[in-house]
Design an enzyme around this catalytic site. Structure first.
Site, short mmCIF file in Angstrom:
data_model
loop_
_atom_site.label_atom_id
_atom_site.label_comp_id
_atom_site.label_asym_id
_atom_site.label_seq_id
_atom_site.Cartn_x
_atom_site.Cartn_y
_atom_site.Cartn_z
N GLY A 225 -76.09 -63.68 61.22
CA GLY A 225 -75.31 -64.52 60.83
C GLY A 225 -75.22 -65.99 61.67
O GLY A 225 -76.39 -66.29 62.05
N ASP A 259 -80.75 -62.49 51.25
CA ASP A 259 -81.91 -62.66 50.40
C ASP A 259 -82.73 -63.93 50.33
O ASP A 259 -84.00 -63.64 50.29
CB ASP A 259 -81.74 -62.37 49.01
CG ASP A 259 -81.12 -61.01 48.74
OD1 ASP A 259 -81.24 -60.10 49.30
OD2 ASP A 259 -80.02 -60.81 47.82
N ARG A 292 -73.51 -73.39 49.14
CA ARG A 292 -73.38 -73.64 47.58
C ARG A 292 -72.98 -72.32 46.86
O ARG A 292 -73.18 -71.25 47.40
CB ARG A 292 -74.90 -73.93 47.05
CG ARG A 292 -75.63 -75.20 47.78
CD ARG A 292 -76.95 -75.18 47.17
NE ARG A 292 -77.78 -76.29 48.09
CZ ARG A 292 -78.81 -76.78 47.96
NH1 ARG A 292 -79.62 -75.81 47.59
NH2 ARG A 292 -79.43 -77.67 48.66
#
Length: 318
Positions: A225, A259, A292
């Site tokens: 992360g 992904d 987004r």
């Protein structure tokens, strides 16, 4: 060089909420919208938008959701090889909190019918340079696809998500393993039989777990992360793992970020980048995607990724 992805495709139904609801709690969504999703589809789109030549083997229902996904994959530049089966297309219910964190429930649907790799699919895999697989489709199919790839000297990249116990015969033919910190802990515990620390990892702890995982596969990437990623392969010998810092980002929606990382990484490997540089490129792609909404909808194109990587280079030179 070419990439083939074998994996899942889902229609995601995304609800934006103030917070992820607790058990028994009802919260009111501020927005709802359908998106393309599924780990396989997301990774195929990410690799294509990152500049790779991509073919995607999946299963879709003979329904409107399947038609929508087929169109969106084609629009993204993915060459689709879809079985249209007598089952509903896979779906996912996604809640996204204001913090950008998410909770997801998946109904596999048609994805559960992606079994027994066909002769045509075997030829597609054997003709590719890289195979990218995940674990949202039946495990036996993943093993079979990887076995075909290994016999053809196609590089096998496994994103072990969602995590499960992996058979030795699969790990023996994986070239690059990609896991997040939770998956890394679970897999290292499974492989070593030893208790592993906590549910999250520091950079140093991730390095130690990468060493454990490298005993099973030649190359390991652990994503952390906001702490970036750890890269370790057998070519590094007894040297330390490489730490690839994360790019700064204020998350809007983290759905599909992993992904995006996987697809972008394989695209970079396919054009000849080494594992560390490919991880940096993938990290930039992931940072752009979390800013987004949506999974596939949030995936950036190569020019955007290159610009972000280039800005890091300029700041270092400055």
């Amino acid at each position: 060089m070419s990439v083939v992805v074998v994996g899942s495709a889902n229609r995601d139904f995304v609800y934006r909420v103030p917070r992820i609801p607790s058990p028994g709690e009802t919260v009111l969504a501020t927005d709802a919208a359908p998106h393309a999703g599924g780990k396989g589809a997301n990774q195929a789109i990410a690799a294509a938008r990152a500049g790779a030549s991509v073919e995607f083997i999946t299963a879709l229902g003979s329904d409107a959701d399947g038609d929508v996904l087929a169109h969106e994959l084609s629009q993204a530049g993915v060459l689709l090889h879809a079985r249209r089966v007598d089952a509903p297309t896979g779906t996912a219910f996604v809640t996204v909190a204001q913090s950008g964190e998410n909770a997801i429930v998946v109904n596999s649907g048609a994805n559960a019918h992606l079994v027994e790799v066909t002769a045509v699919e075997r030829d597609i895999i054997a003709a590719s340079d890289f195979l990218l697989v995940q674990l949202e489709t039946p495990l036996e199919t993943v093993v079979e696809a990887a076995t075909v790839a290994r016999a053809a000297e196609t590089v096998v990249v496994l994103n072990a998500a969602p995590i499960c116990s992996l058979p030795e015969r699969l790990l023996a033919i994986v070239d690059v393993l990609i896991v997040n910190e939770h998956e890394a802990i679970a897999l290292a515990r499974d492989l070593s039989g030893h208790r592993m620390p906590g549910e999250t990892l520091s950079v140093d702890a991730a390095h130690d777990i990468a060493i454990t995982l490298r005993e099973a596969v030649p190359a390991v990437i652990i994503t952390l992360g906001a702490n970036g990623s750890i890269v370790l392969n057998r070519d590094m010998g007894d040297g330390p793992a490489a730490h690839v810092p994360a790019f700064r980002a204020t998350p809007v929606d983290t759905t599909g970020a992993g992904d995006t990382f996987c697809g972008a990484l394989v695209a970079a490997l396919a054009r000849g980048e080494d594992l560390v540089d490919a991880a940096q490129f993938a990290s930039a792609a992931g940072a752009l995607s979390v800013q987004r909404p949506g999974a596939a909808a949030s995936i950036p194109v190569r020019a955007e990724i290159d610009a972000l990587v280039g800005s890091l280079g300029r700041s270092r030179r400055g």
